[in-house]
Scaffold this motif. Structure first.
Motif, PDB file in Angstrom:
ATOM      1  N   UNK A   1      10.019  -1.270  39.760  1.00 49.62           N
ATOM      2  CA  UNK A   1       9.517  -2.294  40.676  1.00 49.62           C
ATOM      3  C   UNK A   1       8.058  -2.064  41.022  1.00 49.62           C
ATOM      4  N   UNK A   2       7.409  -3.116  41.489  1.00 50.31           N
ATOM      5  CA  UNK A   2       6.105  -2.951  42.124  1.00 50.31           C
ATOM      6  C   UNK A   2       6.285  -2.167  43.413  1.00 50.31           C
ATOM      7  N   UNK A   3       5.391  -1.200  43.636  1.00 51.58           N
ATOM      8  CA  UNK A   3       5.406  -0.410  44.867  1.00 51.58           C
ATOM      9  C   UNK A   3       4.113  -0.706  45.608  1.00 51.58           C
ATOM     10  N   UNK A   4       4.223  -1.344  46.773  1.00 49.26           N
ATOM     11  CA  UNK A   4       3.044  -1.714  47.559  1.00 49.26           C
ATOM     12  C   UNK A   4       2.821  -0.711  48.681  1.00 49.26           C
ATOM     13  N   UNK A   5       1.557  -0.331  48.870  1.00 49.00           N
ATOM     14  CA  UNK A   5       1.231   0.604  49.943  1.00 49.00           C
ATOM     15  C   UNK A   5       1.092  -0.172  51.258  1.00 49.00           C
ATOM     16  N   UNK A   6       2.242  -0.524  51.798  1.00 49.22           N
ATOM     17  CA  UNK A   6       2.377  -1.168  53.099  1.00 49.22           C
ATOM     18  C   UNK A   6       3.486  -0.417  53.840  1.00 49.22           C
ATOM     19  N   UNK A   7       3.479  -0.485  55.162  1.00 53.91           N
ATOM     20  CA  UNK A   7       4.474   0.272  55.915  1.00 53.91           C
ATOM     21  C   UNK A   7       5.897  -0.174  55.588  1.00 53.91           C
ATOM     22  N   UNK A   8       6.076  -1.467  55.318  1.00 56.44           N
ATOM     23  CA  UNK A   8       7.418  -1.948  54.979  1.00 56.44           C
ATOM     24  C   UNK A   8       7.981  -1.218  53.761  1.00 56.44           C
ATOM     25  N   UNK A   9       7.128  -0.893  52.785  1.00 55.47           N
ATOM     26  CA  UNK A   9       7.591  -0.151  51.607  1.00 55.47           C
ATOM     27  C   UNK A   9       7.886   1.297  51.981  1.00 55.47           C
ATOM     28  N   UNK A  10       7.028   1.890  52.802  1.00 49.22           N
ATOM     29  CA  UNK A  10       7.227   3.277  53.222  1.00 49.22           C
ATOM     30  C   UNK A  10       8.438   3.426  54.137  1.00 49.22           C
TER      31      UNK A  10
ATOM     32  N   UNK B   1      11.306   2.422  53.546  1.00 49.09           N
ATOM     33  CA  UNK B   1      12.458   2.752  52.705  1.00 49.09           C
ATOM     34  C   UNK B   1      12.432   4.203  52.242  1.00 49.09           C
ATOM     35  N   UNK B   2      11.315   4.890  52.490  1.00 49.69           N
ATOM     36  CA  UNK B   2      11.234   6.328  52.233  1.00 49.69           C
ATOM     37  C   UNK B   2      11.373   7.116  53.523  1.00 49.69           C
ATOM     38  N   UNK B   3      11.560   6.418  54.655  1.00 47.23           N
ATOM     39  CA  UNK B   3      11.527   7.034  55.988  1.00 47.23           C
ATOM     40  C   UNK B   3      10.227   7.811  56.160  1.00 47.23           C
ATOM     41  N   UNK B   4       9.120   7.154  55.784  1.00 46.76           N
ATOM     42  CA  UNK B   4       7.820   7.813  55.748  1.00 46.76           C
ATOM     43  C   UNK B   4       6.779   6.993  56.489  1.00 46.76           C
ATOM     44  N   UNK B   5       5.711   7.666  56.930  1.00 47.51           N
ATOM     45  CA  UNK B   5       4.619   7.040  57.672  1.00 47.51           C
ATOM     46  C   UNK B   5       3.418   6.860  56.754  1.00 47.51           C
ATOM     47  N   UNK B   6       3.000   5.635  56.541  1.00 46.75           N
ATOM     48  CA  UNK B   6       1.871   5.363  55.655  1.00 46.75           C
ATOM     49  C   UNK B   6       0.536   5.694  56.303  1.00 46.75           C
ATOM     50  N   UNK B   7       0.415   5.603  57.594  1.00 43.09           N
ATOM     51  CA  UNK B   7      -0.879   5.755  58.262  1.00 43.09           C
ATOM     52  C   UNK B   7      -1.576   7.070  57.950  1.00 43.09           C
ATOM     53  N   UNK B   8      -0.812   8.124  57.740  1.00 50.15           N
ATOM     54  CA  UNK B   8      -1.414   9.436  57.505  1.00 50.15           C
ATOM     55  C   UNK B   8      -1.672   9.710  56.025  1.00 50.15           C
TER      56      UNK B   8
ATOM     57  N   UNK C   1      -5.461  -5.001  53.281  1.00 48.85           N
ATOM     58  CA  UNK C   1      -5.506  -4.556  51.893  1.00 48.85           C
ATOM     59  C   UNK C   1      -4.125  -4.099  51.453  1.00 48.85           C
ATOM     60  N   UNK C   2      -3.668  -4.642  50.313  1.00 45.43           N
ATOM     61  CA  UNK C   2      -2.401  -4.210  49.727  1.00 45.43           C
ATOM     62  C   UNK C   2      -2.700  -3.612  48.359  1.00 45.43           C
ATOM     63  N   UNK C   3      -2.620  -2.280  48.271  1.00 43.04           N
ATOM     64  CA  UNK C   3      -2.796  -1.587  47.003  1.00 43.04           C
ATOM     65  C   UNK C   3      -1.419  -1.448  46.353  1.00 43.04           C
ATOM     66  N   UNK C   4      -1.349  -1.705  45.056  1.00 38.96           N
ATOM     67  CA  UNK C   4      -0.051  -1.777  44.389  1.00 38.96           C
ATOM     68  C   UNK C   4       0.023  -0.871  43.177  1.00 38.96           C
ATOM     69  N   UNK C   5       1.146  -0.163  43.079  1.00 41.45           N
ATOM     70  CA  UNK C   5       1.444   0.696  41.943  1.00 41.45           C
ATOM     71  C   UNK C   5       2.773   0.250  41.347  1.00 41.45           C
ATOM     72  N   UNK C   6       3.285   1.010  40.376  1.00 38.10           N
ATOM     73  CA  UNK C   6       4.596   0.749  39.772  1.00 38.10           C
ATOM     74  C   UNK C   6       5.490   1.959  40.009  1.00 38.10           C
ATOM     75  N   UNK C   7       6.706   1.707  40.450  1.00 42.24           N
ATOM     76  CA  UNK C   7       7.672   2.761  40.721  1.00 42.24           C
ATOM     77  C   UNK C   7       8.473   3.036  39.447  1.00 42.24           C
TER      78      UNK C   7
END
Length: 471
Positions: A210-219, A221-228, A199-205
């Motif tokens: 840009x489109x911001x996709x809730x995938x680890x590759x996007x996170x 670039x924030x040095x962040x962990x999407x899993x939590x 599942x790829x949930x998408x927002x706008x930054x």
């Protein structure tokens, strides 16, 4: 528990002066605020195993046919799009196919669902709970006055108190309601498990446009962990219509993490080809490298940048590490060589609703003008996005086919667009176009929209052609 003493008790202790009372009340309010709801921020990246990350390469359904790649796309449109995408899932569940001699439901062959706005409610629920969606989703969400429930939550005195905080807004509150009532406090570690599609949930930054996709590759670039991160917050970000809702906020962590500094970014910037999609995306992502200048990411409805989200996510350089033609975020070179049939189904709940001021000849107000202007650009964007997405998939197939041996099987792309324009009867089409874009529909409207998806899919020539070409 806080007990409130009577005025006589204050007087008896010599504390009855007004100033002292004001100080005491201020203290009580401060104490109450300390227990109010708080924003759920994203967590910094962790040094855990690579296969733990929320990436498509880690969450592919193992039983799916290796030579078939099936993508669903769910558009925005409030409860209307949630019902339309739900109807699409239902018809796929009821469509039995035989692939390599094995009978399966076509729904079980879906590899990816990319969604935006209202479609994200359905995509996220299916990604978390699978077949359970056909048992309780209609009652739990589609036929519920979600809009009324959210407004009631907003009007609660306790929640109004929470909203006085500068770090808690009405979108945070709505995300909390969704977490409690719909998504059961699940985070992305629970998403797309046990053979369910990615599942790829998408927002706008808002920071970058840009489109911001809730995938680890996007996170990354924030040095962040999407899993939590809570799925409810991602759905809220995907559907946070500007003006109606406030942005959902994420930390851009001040870390020099290796995940952020990906080679393709610097290569694209050094090449300097302004017409390149990689260069366009790299220019915006480069801003993440200086968290001091952009410490917080603000996310709103994905429809602002792409209400169908077929260009920004599955065909994005972010998902594929800058190598879109190789689909590097989804397949190894060996896996890519096996693909023959590609099916893309876009469930587009876009409508063309006549405005009351237009029908009566009245002068439109400020809000009317803004709404009409937004709808006009959105409708144009939808039409052009579908055309461009089809071209992008065909170009991808051509690139793969050009590398294959003359007698090798070639990739075929079957692009299916389901829209209300596919309704033949003008009166019926007008009825569907009049269904509002909000989170509260009548029971009959939900039934009608859900039942429309099977009709449109079954009459699709491209879909039926796909069924005939299955191995």
């Amino acid at each position: 528990m806080i007990s409130v003493r009577s005025n006589e008790e204050w007087q008896s202790e010599g504390r009855g002066n007004p100033v002292h009372k004001i100080l005491i009340m201020a203290g009580l309010i401060a104490f109450a605020l300390s227990g109010c709801a708080a924003r759920h921020w994203n967590d910094p990246i962790r040094d855990n195993a690579a296969n733990y990350k929320y990436r498509l390469s880690n969450r592919q359904a193992p039983k799916n046919a290796k030579d078939v790649f099936f993508i669903l796309v769910f558009s925005g449109g409030g409860m209307r799009s949630a019902a339309f995408s739900y109807g699409t899932l239902k018809v796929l569940k009821n469509t039995e196919v035989t692939i390599h001699g094995t009978k399966r439901r076509l729904l079980d062959e879906v590899d990816v669902i990319s969604s935006v706005s209202g479609g994200s409610y359905t995509a996220a629920y299916y990604g978390l709970f699978g077949k359970r969606i056909f048992k309780d989703y209609a009652t739990k969400f589609l036929r519920r006055d979600v809009e009324g429930a959210m407004l009631s939550a907003l009007a609660s005195p306790a929640n109004l108190l929470s909203l006085t905080s500068s770090h808690y807004n009405r979108s945070d509150l709505t995300a909390t309601w969704l977490n409690d009532n719909i998504f059961e406090h699940k985070n992305f570690a629970a998403m797309s498990r046990n053979g369910l599609p990615y599942i790829i949930l998408n927002a706008s930054d808002l920071n970058t446009g840009m489109t911001f996709s809730f995938v680890q590759q996007q996170f990354d670039f924030l040095c962040s962990d999407l899993n939590t991160y809570p799925v409810a917050n991602a759905v809220m970000a995907s559907s946070a219509v500007p003006g109606v809702f406030a942005p959902i906020s994420l930390h851009n962590f001040d870390k020099n993490c290796a995940q952020r500094r990906q080679p393709w970014i610097f290569q694209a910037l050094n090449d300097g080809s302004e017409k390149s999609r990689n260069y366009e995306v790299a220019r915006e992502l480069e801003r993440h490298f200086q968290p001091g200048n952009m410490p917080t990411i603000r996310l709103v409805d994905g429809g602002v940048t792409d209400n169908l989200d077929v260009r920004g996510s599955i065909m994005s350089p972010v998902l594929h590490y800058g190598h879109v033609m190789q689909m590097a975020g989804a397949f190894t070179p060996g896996e890519l060589d096996q693909i023959v049939d590609v099916l893309v189904i876009v469930a587009n709940a876009q409508v063309y609703t006549p405005y009351e001021w237009s029908k009566t000849g009245k002068e439109p107000g400020i809000i009317d003008t803004i709404t009409a202007a937004f709808d006009a650009s959105l409708n144009l964007l939808n039409s052009k996005t579908i055309q461009q997405a089809n071209k992008n998939f065909q170009a991808w197939a051509d690139a793969i086919n050009s590398r294959r041996a003359p007698r090798a099987a070639k990739v075929q792309v079957h692009f299916v667009s389901l829209t209300f324009d596919g309704i033949a009867d003008p009166a019926e089409r007008e009825k569907f176009n009049a269904i509002p874009t909000n989170l509260a529909l009548t029971s009959d409207q939900v039934t009608d929209v859900t039942a429309l998806a099977p009709r449109l899919l079954n009459q699709s020539l491209e879909f039926n052609k796909f069924l005939l070409t299955l191995p």
